[in-house]
Design a protein around this motif. Structure first.
Motif, PDB file in Angstrom:
ATOM      1  N   TYR A  47      39.803   6.919 -27.159  1.00  0.00           N
ATOM      2  CA  TYR A  47      38.972   5.786 -27.574  1.00  0.00           C
ATOM      3  C   TYR A  47      37.661   5.743 -26.800  1.00  0.00           C
ATOM      4  N   THR A  48      37.249   6.913 -26.340  1.00  0.00           N
ATOM      5  CA  THR A  48      35.984   7.057 -25.623  1.00  0.00           C
ATOM      6  C   THR A  48      35.068   7.931 -26.457  1.00  0.00           C
ATOM      7  N   PHE A  49      33.988   7.341 -26.947  1.00  0.00           N
ATOM      8  CA  PHE A  49      33.133   7.989 -27.929  1.00  0.00           C
ATOM      9  C   PHE A  49      31.773   8.348 -27.327  1.00  0.00           C
ATOM     10  N   ARG A  50      31.390   9.606 -27.492  1.00  0.00           N
ATOM     11  CA  ARG A  50      30.057  10.018 -27.064  1.00  0.00           C
ATOM     12  C   ARG A  50      29.012   9.270 -27.892  1.00  0.00           C
ATOM     13  N   CYS A  51      27.905   8.930 -27.252  1.00  0.00           N
ATOM     14  CA  CYS A  51      26.896   8.151 -27.966  1.00  0.00           C
ATOM     15  C   CYS A  51      25.547   8.233 -27.272  1.00  0.00           C
ATOM     16  N   ASN A  52      24.558   7.775 -27.975  1.00  0.00           N
ATOM     17  CA  ASN A  52      23.216   7.597 -27.414  1.00  0.00           C
ATOM     18  C   ASN A  52      22.490   6.567 -28.262  1.00  0.00           C
ATOM     19  N   ASN A  53      22.066   5.483 -27.626  1.00  0.00           N
ATOM     20  CA  ASN A  53      21.270   4.442 -28.291  1.00  0.00           C
ATOM     21  C   ASN A  53      21.983   3.719 -29.428  1.00  0.00           C
ATOM     22  N   LEU A  54      23.299   3.831 -29.528  1.00  0.00           N
ATOM     23  CA  LEU A  54      24.068   3.067 -30.507  1.00  0.00           C
ATOM     24  C   LEU A  54      25.259   2.422 -29.798  1.00  0.00           C
ATOM     25  N   ASP A  55      25.406   1.115 -29.974  1.00  0.00           N
ATOM     26  CA  ASP A  55      26.511   0.371 -29.377  1.00  0.00           C
ATOM     27  C   ASP A  55      27.583   0.101 -30.432  1.00  0.00           C
ATOM     28  N   LEU A  56      28.812  -0.030 -29.978  1.00  0.00           N
ATOM     29  CA  LEU A  56      29.953  -0.258 -30.863  1.00  0.00           C
ATOM     30  C   LEU A  56      30.261  -1.755 -30.952  1.00  0.00           C
ATOM     31  N   TYR A  57      30.201  -2.306 -32.163  1.00  0.00           N
ATOM     32  CA  TYR A  57      30.434  -3.734 -32.361  1.00  0.00           C
ATOM     33  C   TYR A  57      31.818  -4.043 -32.916  1.00  0.00           C
ATOM     34  N   ASP A  58      32.376  -3.101 -33.681  1.00  0.00           N
ATOM     35  CA  ASP A  58      33.705  -3.358 -34.218  1.00  0.00           C
ATOM     36  C   ASP A  58      34.294  -2.062 -34.769  1.00  0.00           C
ATOM     37  N   PHE A  59      35.600  -2.105 -34.948  1.00  0.00           N
ATOM     38  CA  PHE A  59      36.331  -1.014 -35.578  1.00  0.00           C
ATOM     39  C   PHE A  59      37.563  -1.602 -36.249  1.00  0.00           C
ATOM     40  N   LYS A  60      37.816  -1.185 -37.489  1.00  0.00           N
ATOM     41  CA  LYS A  60      39.024  -1.578 -38.197  1.00  0.00           C
ATOM     42  C   LYS A  60      39.693  -0.315 -38.736  1.00  0.00           C
ATOM     43  N   THR A  61      40.999  -0.190 -38.504  1.00  0.00           N
ATOM     44  CA  THR A  61      41.732   0.948 -39.063  1.00  0.00           C
ATOM     45  C   THR A  61      41.805   0.804 -40.582  1.00  0.00           C
ATOM     46  N   HIS A  62      42.093   1.919 -41.242  1.00  0.00           N
ATOM     47  CA  HIS A  62      42.261   1.837 -42.694  1.00  0.00           C
ATOM     48  C   HIS A  62      43.434   0.926 -43.052  1.00  0.00           C
ATOM     49  N   ALA A  63      44.451   0.906 -42.207  1.00  0.00           N
ATOM     50  CA  ALA A  63      45.581   0.004 -42.453  1.00  0.00           C
ATOM     51  C   ALA A  63      45.125  -1.452 -42.381  1.00  0.00           C
ATOM     52  N   GLU A  64      44.272  -1.787 -41.408  1.00  0.00           N
ATOM     53  CA  GLU A  64      43.739  -3.145 -41.308  1.00  0.00           C
ATOM     54  C   GLU A  64      42.857  -3.475 -42.511  1.00  0.00           C
ATOM     55  N   LEU A  65      42.322  -2.440 -43.146  1.00  0.00           N
ATOM     56  CA  LEU A  65      41.486  -2.617 -44.330  1.00  0.00           C
ATOM     57  C   LEU A  65      42.305  -2.476 -45.609  1.00  0.00           C
ATOM     58  N   GLY A  66      43.617  -2.665 -45.478  1.00  0.00           N
ATOM     59  CA  GLY A  66      44.475  -2.801 -46.652  1.00  0.00           C
ATOM     60  C   GLY A  66      44.965  -1.535 -47.303  1.00  0.00           C
TER      61      GLY A  66
END
Length: 487
Positions: free
Chosen positions: A90-109
């Motif tokens: 759950y550690t994602f490489r990044c640059n200049n983009l922040d993570l605001y949310d994540f929903k699994t496909h199961a959470e998305l029905g």
């Protein structure tokens, strides 16, 4: 005088690096027209996905939920964003983009997940809604003012169709059009405005029988399509890649009227260049006076950039049909500026895997085309990605290309230098968010394979970007507040 000098220098540089070439008709007949290359790529994908499925990767219930109620957002700090401390999964490489949310496909029905296309709509009141394609249908969610993804419900695949990972979405006003490679699926037409009245405490499963606003299939020989395209200005939709290739229009372009989305009517089509994998259809505004104001489709036709004049849907003609060095599978592209169509940006899905041309080392290539003459487009340069992987779908907004590059995640390129330096040497990657940490330690920083993100939606006024992934679910990211780059 100074301006003229730079314009001349740019023209000379473009000529010096031109890589376009005539289509190899023998190769086209042997590898593309008969579908051999496309079937080979699809077989590779099925093999990859079957292996991932056997390993349990597509069971999205295994992925930990994002602590939305406790965390406003996870900043990208020192090149990483993590919502589970000290866990590389759950550690994602990044640059200049922040993570605001994540929903699994199961959470998305979804019962099976496997994300594909995506599209969004902003209501007149400023609410932002997104449609997230999955193997078993399309999930609907709202992106809140705080960047949280709130699940509102879903629309299953069409009643007479089987589940399919290939599911693409485009927007038309408040409507979305959903196409699929599944036989008998047709194109679902659904008004996202309905979502404004859904209580998130009681997500709604919509039905094809009661809730579809329209459905179109008459131009599709077996009810399947590879992609759908819309032109809001001209009020029509287009289906492309509608198998079989031996059908009346050879799986090329077929148009349908959206003046009344509840009653779509077939307008005509073309199979002159055979199979069309993807397209962008817009009214031409640019330096080629001969075609100014014409209805144009830029077709990505497996081995070429093919430009169509589609003004008369009963008499469509090819303006130009141009290939390029290293062409393996011309996949998708977008014009740099729809209001002045002088440059076009194109990606090839298979050159990295095929180790062909500029993509031979496995780093994704973004090709630059000068389309000042629609009859004689020139490839003027390219940009090579910074990490190994495969490019897939890109959209351009305000001079920035937002790219879903499979396991590499979302990459954002600053293309504003292209009109002054069409060689691509001044293009910079200004942000990225890697959604697939599993391959971070691979040589070159990524694997050249078909996993990770299929698509994203970058056009929300708020700046939030929804990234749809094949395995985990959907991420919401936004530029780092202290970022200097203006978008």
């Amino acid at each position: 005088m100074r301006t003229s000098f730079f314009a001349l220098a740019a023209s000379l540089a473009a000529l010096a690096s031109a890589k376009e070439k005539a289509v190899d008709m023998k190769l086209k007949a042997e590898l593309y027209d008969n579908g051999a290359r496309h079937e080979h790529i699809m077989a590779l994908k099925h093999q990859t996905w079957a292996e991932l499925d056997a390993a349990g990767v597509y069971d999205s219930t295994q992925y930990k939920k994002f602590p939305s109620s406790k965390v406003d957002y996870v900043p990208c700090t020192k090149g990483y964003a993590s919502y589970v401390a000290n866990d590389p999964k759950y550690t994602f490489r990044c640059n200049n983009l922040d993570l605001y949310d994540f929903k699994t496909h199961a959470e998305l029905g979804s019962s099976s997940g496997r994300g594909a296309g995506s599209w969004g709509w902003t209501s007149p009141q400023g609410r932002e809604f997104v449609a997230i394609a999955q193997e078993d249908g399309t999930a609907f969610a709202e992106v809140t003012k705080k960047g949280k993804l709130v699940y509102l419900g879903r629309l299953p695949q069409y009643t007479t169709a089987q589940p399919s990972l290939w599911r693409e979405i485009k927007g038309y006003k408040s409507y979305i059009l959903i196409g699929s490679e599944a036989v008998n699926h047709g194109v679902q037409i659904f008004d996202l405005a309905k979502l404004q009245d859904v209580d998130p405490a009681s997500p709604k499963v919509f039905t094809n029988e009661k809730d579809l606003d329209g459905w179109w299939t008459e131009g599709l020989p077996v009810g399947r399509s590879h992609n759908v395209v819309t032109n809001e200005e001209k009020k029509y939709g287009v289906a492309v890649g509608f198998q079989p290739r031996t059908g009346p229009l050879r799986a090329g372009l077929v148009f349908f009227d959206l003046t009344d989305p509840k009653n779509p009517k077939t307008l005509g089509g073309s199979g002159e260049d055979g199979y069309v994998h993807d397209a962008q259809c817009i009214v031409y505004r640019g330096p080629d006076i001969k075609y100014y104001g014409k209805d144009i489709c830029y077709g990505y036709d497996e081995d070429s950039l093919t430009i169509f004049d589609v003004t008369d849907k009963q008499n469509i003609r090819i303006i130009s049909n141009t290939s390029y060095e290293g062409a393996s599978y011309t996949h998708q592209g977008w014009v740099l500026d729809p209001n002045w169509q002088q440059y076009l940006i194109l990606d090839d899905e298979y050159d990295e895997y095929d180790a062909a041309g500029l993509g031979a080392d496995g780093y994704p290539i973004t090709y630059i085309w000068d389309i000042s003459s629609l009859e004689k487009p020139k490839q003027t340069g390219h940009y090579k990605g910074l990490r190994r992987g495969i490019d897939h779908n890109q959209f351009i907004k305000d001079g920035f290309s937002y790219q879903s590059n499979y396991g590499l995640g979302l990459s954002i390129l600053d293309l504003r230098s292209v009109p002054f330096d069409p060689t691509g040497k001044r293009i910079k990657e200004v942000a990225y968010f890697d959604v697939h940490p599993e391959d971070d330690s691979a040589p070159g920083g990524g694997n050249v394979t078909f996993t990770g993100t299929w698509s994203h939606y970058p056009f929300f006024p708020s700046g939030y970007i929804v990234i749809n992934t094949m395995d985990r679910g959907a991420f919401v990211v936004k530029r780092t507040p202290a970022s200097w780059w203006p978008f």
